[in-house]
Design a protein around this motif. Structure first.
Motif, short mmCIF file in Angstrom:
data_model
loop_
_atom_site.label_atom_id
_atom_site.label_comp_id
_atom_site.label_asym_id
_atom_site.label_seq_id
_atom_site.Cartn_x
_atom_site.Cartn_y
_atom_site.Cartn_z
N LEU A 1 -12.40 -1.69 37.08
CA LEU A 1 -13.30 -0.99 37.99
C LEU A 1 -13.13 0.52 37.91
O LEU A 1 -14.11 1.27 38.00
N LYS A 2 -11.90 0.98 37.73
CA LYS A 2 -11.68 2.42 37.57
C LYS A 2 -12.37 2.93 36.30
O LYS A 2 -13.01 3.99 36.31
N GLY A 3 -12.24 2.16 35.22
CA GLY A 3 -12.92 2.54 33.99
C GLY A 3 -14.43 2.53 34.15
O GLY A 3 -15.14 3.40 33.62
N LEU A 4 -14.92 1.55 34.90
CA LEU A 4 -16.35 1.45 35.13
C LEU A 4 -16.85 2.61 35.98
O LEU A 4 -17.94 3.16 35.73
N ALA A 5 -16.07 3.00 36.97
CA ALA A 5 -16.46 4.14 37.81
C ALA A 5 -16.62 5.40 36.96
O ALA A 5 -17.56 6.19 37.16
N GLU A 6 -15.74 5.60 36.00
CA GLU A 6 -15.86 6.76 35.11
C GLU A 6 -17.10 6.64 34.23
O GLU A 6 -17.83 7.62 34.01
N ALA A 7 -17.32 5.43 33.70
CA ALA A 7 -18.46 5.22 32.80
C ALA A 7 -19.80 5.37 33.51
O ALA A 7 -20.82 5.63 32.86
N LEU A 8 -19.81 5.20 34.84
CA LEU A 8 -21.05 5.29 35.61
C LEU A 8 -21.34 6.71 36.10
O LEU A 8 -22.39 6.93 36.73
N ARG A 9 -20.47 7.63 35.80
CA ARG A 9 -20.73 9.01 36.23
C ARG A 9 -21.98 9.54 35.53
O ARG A 9 -22.29 9.15 34.41
N PRO A 10 -22.73 10.43 36.21
CA PRO A 10 -23.95 10.98 35.60
C PRO A 10 -23.70 11.56 34.21
O PRO A 10 -22.65 12.16 33.96
N ARG A 11 -24.64 11.28 33.33
CA ARG A 11 -24.66 11.77 31.95
C ARG A 11 -23.67 11.07 31.03
O ARG A 11 -23.62 11.38 29.84
N GLN A 12 -22.89 10.14 31.56
CA GLN A 12 -22.07 9.32 30.68
C GLN A 12 -22.97 8.32 29.95
O GLN A 12 -24.02 7.92 30.48
N PRO A 13 -22.60 7.90 28.73
CA PRO A 13 -23.49 7.02 27.95
C PRO A 13 -23.94 5.77 28.70
O PRO A 13 -25.12 5.39 28.62
N LEU A 14 -23.03 5.11 29.42
CA LEU A 14 -23.44 3.91 30.15
C LEU A 14 -24.46 4.25 31.22
O LEU A 14 -25.47 3.55 31.38
N ALA A 15 -24.21 5.32 31.97
CA ALA A 15 -25.14 5.72 33.03
C ALA A 15 -26.52 6.05 32.45
O ALA A 15 -27.55 5.71 33.05
N VAL A 16 -26.54 6.69 31.29
CA VAL A 16 -27.82 7.02 30.65
C VAL A 16 -28.56 5.75 30.25
O VAL A 16 -29.77 5.62 30.46
N ARG A 17 -27.84 4.77 29.68
CA ARG A 17 -28.48 3.52 29.28
C ARG A 17 -29.01 2.77 30.50
O ARG A 17 -30.12 2.23 30.49
N LEU A 18 -28.22 2.73 31.56
CA LEU A 18 -28.65 2.01 32.76
C LEU A 18 -29.85 2.69 33.42
O LEU A 18 -30.71 2.01 33.99
N ALA A 19 -29.91 4.00 33.33
CA ALA A 19 -31.02 4.72 33.94
C ALA A 19 -32.36 4.35 33.32
O ALA A 19 -33.41 4.53 33.94
N SER A 20 -32.33 3.83 32.09
CA SER A 20 -33.57 3.40 31.44
C SER A 20 -33.91 1.95 31.77
O SER A 20 -34.97 1.46 31.38
N LEU A 21 -33.02 1.27 32.51
CA LEU A 21 -33.20 -0.16 32.79
C LEU A 21 -33.39 -0.46 34.27
O LEU A 21 -34.08 -1.42 34.63
N ILE A 22 -32.77 0.32 35.14
CA ILE A 22 -32.89 0.12 36.59
C ILE A 22 -33.23 1.46 37.22
O ILE A 22 -33.17 2.51 36.57
N THR A 23 -33.57 1.44 38.51
CA THR A 23 -33.98 2.68 39.17
C THR A 23 -32.78 3.55 39.52
O THR A 23 -31.63 3.09 39.54
N GLU A 24 -33.07 4.80 39.80
CA GLU A 24 -32.00 5.72 40.19
C GLU A 24 -31.29 5.24 41.45
O GLU A 24 -30.06 5.30 41.56
N ALA A 25 -32.07 4.72 42.41
CA ALA A 25 -31.46 4.20 43.64
C ALA A 25 -30.56 3.00 43.34
O ALA A 25 -29.49 2.84 43.94
N GLU A 26 -30.98 2.14 42.41
CA GLU A 26 -30.17 0.97 42.05
C GLU A 26 -28.90 1.39 41.31
O GLU A 26 -27.84 0.78 41.49
N LEU A 27 -29.00 2.41 40.50
CA LEU A 27 -27.82 2.93 39.80
C LEU A 27 -26.84 3.53 40.80
O LEU A 27 -25.63 3.30 40.72
N ASP A 28 -27.35 4.29 41.76
CA ASP A 28 -26.48 4.85 42.81
C ASP A 28 -25.81 3.74 43.62
O ASP A 28 -24.64 3.84 43.98
N ALA A 29 -26.57 2.68 43.90
CA ALA A 29 -26.01 1.56 44.66
C ALA A 29 -24.92 0.86 43.86
O ALA A 29 -23.92 0.38 44.43
#
Length: 276
Positions: A219-247
């Motif tokens: 979960l700690k690694g995932l929290a880092e990967a979900l930070r804005p502009r990280q590759p995972l966050a960028v990929r997810l932003a193209s798949l779910i909404t910004e509100a869903e990513l924040d949630a």
């Protein structure tokens, strides 16, 4: 001069094969609520069986935007990869014979050996036996109940953590696929990532218990990967909404803050129906 050594072409990863290969529909899985097509995918000398779920075949749902289930399946795969647990089969979003859809590697599950109860069971006892976790009492016929239990299995426990992160609204028994190599995969992640608490699962046995140190690290690694502009966050932003990513970020933070597996909220049915 000696001839230069011939370097064989690099084998494709499963995800690359799914994304690049030619998709051929072989049949339909009719018991599914949405269109699910059994296919082969081939690229050069490599091929595999897979599942194709076209967006055009998705049944509208009142609590999810139309035409978004395929993207959520891919997002679940991306998050699974980021945990390091790889609990979701390789999954991509691509075009196919019936338009854009989700394509996922087919996993042929192994059947339990004779006498092996598998991962889920109904028992007549009031308390689970050693090696099992209680989920809930279930009515098996008129006037008779049995205790629904699941195995106290580290693979299931990882999946319970993943489900809490992606807010899985439909973790049924039929969505658990034990593979021949001993790994366990979870499938059918179309109803995930909702902003509202929708967690509905058969894996409540650890509710309120402390997360393992392994889970905390993931979960700690995932929290880092979900930070804005990280590759995972960028990929997810193209798949779910910004509100869903924040949630999603908030759910990861909540799990790390509490340090325990979540319990049913009481505001949403806790167990999917039908449970299989």
């Amino acid at each position: 001069m000696p001839a230069p050594e011939r370097i064989p072409p690099r084998s494709l990863t499963s995800a690359e094969l799914l994304a690049r290969g030619e998709l051929t529909v072989l049949g339909q899985i009719r018991e599914a609520s949405n269109a699910v097509l059994y296919c082969s995918v081939a690229y050069g000398d490599e091929s595999a069986a897979c599942v194709y779920k076209p967006v055009a075949g998705e049944r509208p749902l009142w609590d999810f935007p139309d035409g978004t289930l395929a993207q959520r399946e891919v997002a679940a795969y991306e998050v699974s990869c980021a945990t390091g647990w790889d609990l979701v089969p390789p999954t991509v979003l691509r075009g196919g014979p019936y338009g854009e859809g989700m394509v996922q590697l087919w996993i042929e599950p192994v059947e339990p050996a004779e006498g092996d109860p598998g991962l889920l069971a109904l028992v007549e006892d009031e308390e689970p036996a050693d090696g099992w976790k209680a989920v809930a009492l279930a009515e098996v016929d008129e006037g008779r109940t049995a205790l629904l239990v699941h195995a106290d299995d580290e693979r299931l426990r990882r999946l319970a953590v993943l489900d809490a992160v992606i807010n899985n609204g439909d973790r049924k028994g039929g969505h658990l696929l034990p593979a021949p190599d001993g790994r366990l995969y979870g499938i059918d992640h179309g109803v995930t990532f909702n902003v509202d608490d929708k967690l509905r699962t058969l894996l409540w046995g650890w509710a309120g218990e402390s997360l393992t140190s392994e889970a905390v690290g993931a979960l700690k690694g995932l929290a880092e990967a979900l930070r804005p502009r990280q590759p995972l966050a960028v990929r997810l932003a193209s798949l779910i909404t910004e509100a869903e990513l924040d949630a999603t970020r908030a759910r990861v933070g909540g799990l790390l803050s509490s340090g325990v597996h979540p319990a049913p909220s009481g505001e949403w049915p806790a167990i999917p129906w039908p449970p299989v």
